[in-house]
Scaffold this motif. Structure first.
Motif, PDB file in Angstrom:
ATOM      1  N   ARG A  83      -7.123   3.782 -16.915  1.00  0.00           N
ATOM      2  CA  ARG A  83      -5.747   3.329 -17.059  1.00  0.00           C
ATOM      3  C   ARG A  83      -5.283   2.604 -15.800  1.00  0.00           C
ATOM      4  NH1 ARG A  83      -7.222   4.270 -22.028  1.00  0.00           N
ATOM      5  NH2 ARG A  83      -5.452   4.463 -23.435  1.00  0.00           N
ATOM      6  N   LEU A  84      -4.216   1.819 -15.963  1.00  0.00           N
ATOM      7  CA  LEU A  84      -3.660   1.042 -14.864  1.00  0.00           C
ATOM      8  C   LEU A  84      -3.217   1.962 -13.729  1.00  0.00           C
ATOM      9  CD1 LEU A  84      -3.055  -1.966 -14.365  1.00  0.00           C
ATOM     10  CD2 LEU A  84      -0.740  -1.561 -15.200  1.00  0.00           C
ATOM     11  N   PHE A  85      -3.261   1.425 -12.494  1.00  0.00           N
ATOM     12  CA  PHE A  85      -2.790   2.085 -11.264  1.00  0.00           C
ATOM     13  C   PHE A  85      -3.794   3.066 -10.662  1.00  0.00           C
ATOM     14  CE2 PHE A  85       1.239   1.626 -13.792  1.00  0.00           C
ATOM     15  CZ  PHE A  85       1.684   0.494 -13.122  1.00  0.00           C
ATOM     16  N   LEU A  86      -4.723   3.614 -11.458  1.00  0.00           N
ATOM     17  CA  LEU A  86      -5.564   4.693 -10.939  1.00  0.00           C
ATOM     18  C   LEU A  86      -6.816   4.195 -10.219  1.00  0.00           C
ATOM     19  CD1 LEU A  86      -5.334   7.276 -13.868  1.00  0.00           C
ATOM     20  CD2 LEU A  86      -4.013   7.185 -11.753  1.00  0.00           C
ATOM     21  N   ASN A  87      -7.203   2.962 -10.458  1.00  0.00           N
ATOM     22  CA  ASN A  87      -8.397   2.375  -9.832  1.00  0.00           C
ATOM     23  C   ASN A  87      -9.671   3.154 -10.148  1.00  0.00           C
ATOM     24  OD1 ASN A  87      -6.910   0.300  -8.541  1.00  0.00           O
ATOM     25  ND2 ASN A  87      -6.318   1.712  -6.903  1.00  0.00           N
ATOM     26  N   ASN A  88      -9.717   3.791 -11.292  1.00  0.00           N
ATOM     27  CA  ASN A  88     -10.929   4.490 -11.716  1.00  0.00           C
ATOM     28  C   ASN A  88     -11.942   3.509 -12.274  1.00  0.00           C
ATOM     29  OD1 ASN A  88      -9.925   7.032 -11.062  1.00  0.00           O
ATOM     30  ND2 ASN A  88      -9.033   7.340 -13.092  1.00  0.00           N
ATOM     31  N   ASN A  93       4.418   6.008  -5.973  1.00  0.00           N
ATOM     32  CA  ASN A  93       5.287   4.947  -5.461  1.00  0.00           C
ATOM     33  C   ASN A  93       4.868   3.573  -5.991  1.00  0.00           C
ATOM     34  OD1 ASN A  93       7.000   6.593  -4.007  1.00  0.00           O
ATOM     35  ND2 ASN A  93       5.755   6.511  -2.147  1.00  0.00           N
ATOM     36  N   VAL A  94       3.571   3.375  -6.153  1.00  0.00           N
ATOM     37  CA  VAL A  94       3.086   2.108  -6.728  1.00  0.00           C
ATOM     38  C   VAL A  94       3.624   1.946  -8.147  1.00  0.00           C
ATOM     39  CG1 VAL A  94       1.043   0.928  -7.619  1.00  0.00           C
ATOM     40  CG2 VAL A  94       1.016   1.872  -5.325  1.00  0.00           C
ATOM     41  N   ILE A  95       3.551   3.022  -8.936  1.00  0.00           N
ATOM     42  CA  ILE A  95       4.033   2.983 -10.317  1.00  0.00           C
ATOM     43  C   ILE A  95       5.523   2.650 -10.351  1.00  0.00           C
ATOM     44  CG2 ILE A  95       4.486   4.388 -12.370  1.00  0.00           C
ATOM     45  CD1 ILE A  95       1.875   5.868 -11.786  1.00  0.00           C
ATOM     46  N   ILE A  96       6.312   3.307  -9.489  1.00  0.00           N
ATOM     47  CA  ILE A  96       7.761   3.091  -9.465  1.00  0.00           C
ATOM     48  C   ILE A  96       8.097   1.670  -9.015  1.00  0.00           C
ATOM     49  CG2 ILE A  96       9.916   3.781  -8.346  1.00  0.00           C
ATOM     50  CD1 ILE A  96       8.747   6.637  -8.205  1.00  0.00           C
ATOM     51  N   THR A  97       7.459   1.226  -7.917  1.00  0.00           N
ATOM     52  CA  THR A  97       7.729  -0.113  -7.372  1.00  0.00           C
ATOM     53  C   THR A  97       7.385  -1.201  -8.377  1.00  0.00           C
ATOM     54  OG1 THR A  97       7.284   0.661  -5.126  1.00  0.00           O
ATOM     55  CG2 THR A  97       7.235  -1.715  -5.487  1.00  0.00           C
ATOM     56  N   MET A  98       6.182  -1.100  -8.966  1.00  0.00           N
ATOM     57  CA  MET A  98       5.761  -2.123  -9.927  1.00  0.00           C
ATOM     58  C   MET A  98       6.610  -2.076 -11.186  1.00  0.00           C
ATOM     59  SD  MET A  98       1.619  -2.423  -9.695  1.00  0.00           S
ATOM     60  CE  MET A  98       1.669  -3.699 -10.939  1.00  0.00           C
ATOM     61  N   TYR A  99       6.987  -0.879 -11.596  1.00  0.00           N
ATOM     62  CA  TYR A  99       7.804  -0.753 -12.804  1.00  0.00           C
ATOM     63  C   TYR A  99       9.145  -1.444 -12.618  1.00  0.00           C
ATOM     64  CZ  TYR A  99       9.933   1.400 -16.919  1.00  0.00           C
ATOM     65  OH  TYR A  99      10.543   1.598 -18.124  1.00  0.00           O
ATOM     66  N   GLN A 100       9.757  -1.261 -11.469  1.00  0.00           N
ATOM     67  CA  GLN A 100      11.044  -1.899 -11.190  1.00  0.00           C
ATOM     68  C   GLN A 100      10.910  -3.416 -11.177  1.00  0.00           C
ATOM     69  OE1 GLN A 100      11.967   0.076  -7.480  1.00  0.00           O
ATOM     70  NE2 GLN A 100      13.183   1.666  -8.489  1.00  0.00           N
ATOM     71  N   SER A 101       9.837  -3.920 -10.571  1.00  0.00           N
ATOM     72  CA  SER A 101       9.641  -5.370 -10.508  1.00  0.00           C
ATOM     73  C   SER A 101       9.321  -5.947 -11.886  1.00  0.00           C
ATOM     74  CB  SER A 101       8.524  -5.720  -9.519  1.00  0.00           C
ATOM     75  OG  SER A 101       7.269  -5.257  -9.976  1.00  0.00           O
ATOM     76  N   ILE A 102       8.573  -5.185 -12.696  1.00  0.00           N
ATOM     77  CA  ILE A 102       8.253  -5.634 -14.056  1.00  0.00           C
ATOM     78  C   ILE A 102       9.505  -5.701 -14.915  1.00  0.00           C
ATOM     79  CG2 ILE A 102       7.100  -4.940 -16.206  1.00  0.00           C
ATOM     80  CD1 ILE A 102       4.776  -3.925 -14.479  1.00  0.00           C
ATOM     81  N   LEU A 103      10.379  -4.688 -14.790  1.00  0.00           N
ATOM     82  CA  LEU A 103      11.638  -4.695 -15.539  1.00  0.00           C
ATOM     83  C   LEU A 103      12.494  -5.895 -15.165  1.00  0.00           C
ATOM     84  CD1 LEU A 103      12.779  -0.945 -15.601  1.00  0.00           C
ATOM     85  CD2 LEU A 103      11.947  -2.320 -17.518  1.00  0.00           C
ATOM     86  N   GLU A 104      12.534  -6.195 -13.872  1.00  0.00           N
ATOM     87  CA  GLU A 104      13.352  -7.316 -13.406  1.00  0.00           C
ATOM     88  C   GLU A 104      12.842  -8.648 -13.941  1.00  0.00           C
ATOM     89  OE1 GLU A 104      15.134  -9.211  -9.231  1.00  0.00           O
ATOM     90  OE2 GLU A 104      13.604  -7.651  -9.175  1.00  0.00           O
ATOM     91  N   GLU A 130       0.841  -1.193   0.000  1.00  0.00           N
ATOM     92  CA  GLU A 130       0.000   0.000   0.000  1.00  0.00           C
ATOM     93  C   GLU A 130       0.882   1.251   0.000  1.00  0.00           C
ATOM     94  OE1 GLU A 130      -3.080   0.209   2.834  1.00  0.00           O
ATOM     95  OE2 GLU A 130      -3.850  -1.813   2.437  1.00  0.00           O
ATOM     96  N   GLN A 131       0.825   1.987  -1.110  1.00  0.00           N
ATOM     97  CA  GLN A 131       1.642   3.174  -1.277  1.00  0.00           C
ATOM     98  C   GLN A 131       0.844   4.225  -2.040  1.00  0.00           C
ATOM     99  OE1 GLN A 131       5.968   2.007  -2.335  1.00  0.00           O
ATOM    100  NE2 GLN A 131       4.741   0.426  -3.294  1.00  0.00           N
ATOM    101  N   SER A 132       1.449   5.382  -2.220  1.00  0.00           N
ATOM    102  CA  SER A 132       0.847   6.402  -3.074  1.00  0.00           C
ATOM    103  C   SER A 132       0.886   5.922  -4.525  1.00  0.00           C
ATOM    104  CB  SER A 132       1.614   7.718  -2.946  1.00  0.00           C
ATOM    105  OG  SER A 132       2.930   7.575  -3.467  1.00  0.00           O
ATOM    106  N   VAL A 133       0.076   6.575  -5.370  1.00  0.00           N
ATOM    107  CA  VAL A 133       0.023   6.174  -6.781  1.00  0.00           C
ATOM    108  C   VAL A 133       1.412   6.228  -7.414  1.00  0.00           C
ATOM    109  CG1 VAL A 133      -0.862   6.803  -9.063  1.00  0.00           C
ATOM    110  CG2 VAL A 133      -2.379   6.864  -7.088  1.00  0.00           C
TER     111      VAL A 133
END
Length: 267
Positions: free
Chosen positions: A190-195, A102-113, A97-100
């Motif tokens: 779009r992804l991450f926004l939960n709209n 931080n979620v984008i950054i965290t997931m992006y790093q894990s996706i790249l890996e 659970e993070q801000s939008v």
């Protein structure tokens, strides 16, 4: 007599056309394969000849129980321990659970890996001369694949056979773009926004800004596969171009739980 003969000929011809095909299956490890395996087993039971290409290092793609389909292994330079760590890190990134931002950054790093891992696996397959020779000589009728990491799509293009996709969705709306489905940012969340699909003006603006970042976000993930595609098929193609070659898209979700969206006839 003539009527009976006609019926017998019709039955005989239907048996000929009902002959099972040769299906090449490629998938990613983890939940992608766990959801795909029952379909593969059913295809085998229905009389198709199924060959599943599996990396030597995998967590779920080498089931302990005996299977009816054929498994072809190819070596990759990773251990199961390393794969387990990468997958665990990727899964955990989805539940922090993070801000939008931080979620984008965290997931992006894990996706790249995890993308680097699957890219290495794909490259090992396509550079394995014995395996590729076997695939060419086997004369498969279709490639059944989860296209999320493009390898099955690349193999289908290399073998010049149709591909059938089995997937939950694609990052950055590439599935919409590849199938030419309308996907306006003012209506499609779009992804991450939960709209939801009913957005306020402020949500529409934020949705538009995130959609503008998708090209930057997704480009590094798929550039390596585009370069590999050029190396293998000697032709410059984008990831979206490769995806658009899919003959049938089997979407692994229930429209009851999704927001309304247009789809194409082959989806």
């Amino acid at each position: 007599f003539y009527q009976l003969t006609g019926i017998l000929l019709l039955l005989a011809s239907s048996l000929i056309f009902a002959k099972g095909g040769k299906i090449l299956v490629t998938s990613q490890d983890g939940s992608h394969w766990l959801s795909m395996r029952p379909v593969v087993e059913k295809l085998q039971q229905n009389g198709h000849e199924v060959v599943v290409v599996v990396p030597s290092t995998s967590l779920y793609m080498k089931p302990k129980e005996p299977q009816n389909y054929t498994v072809k292994l190819y070596p990759i330079p990773y251990t199961e321990e390393h794969l387990a760590v990468v997958l665990k890190s990727f899964v955990n990134a989805h539940f922090v659970e993070q801000s939008v931002l931080n979620v984008i950054i965290t997931m992006y790093q894990s996706i790249l890996e995890i993308s680097r891992f699957f890219f290495t696996s794909c490259k090992s397959l396509l550079h394995n001369e014995d395996m590729m020779k076997y695939l060419r000589e086997s004369k498969f009728d279709v490639v059944f694949t989860d296209p999320i990491q493009m390898c099955g799509t690349l193999v289908a293009e290399y073998l010049s056979v149709p591909s059938v996709y089995f997937l939950r969705g694609f990052p950055c709306g590439m599935d919409f773009e590849a199938t030419q489905c309308p996907s306006p940012p003012s209506y499609v969340p779009r992804l991450f926004l939960n709209n939801s699909d009913s957005m306020t003006f402020a949500q529409c603006v934020k949705n538009l800004l995130v959609s503008m970042l998708e090209f930057v976000y997704c480009k590094p993930i798929f550039t390596q596969f585009e370069e590999l595609a050029y190396e293998i098929i000697q032709k410059k193609v984008t990831a979206t171009d490769l995806l658009s070659r899919g003959s049938v898209w089997l979407m692994r979700y229930d429209f009851v739980f999704e927001f309304p969206r247009p789809v194409m006839p082959n989806m």
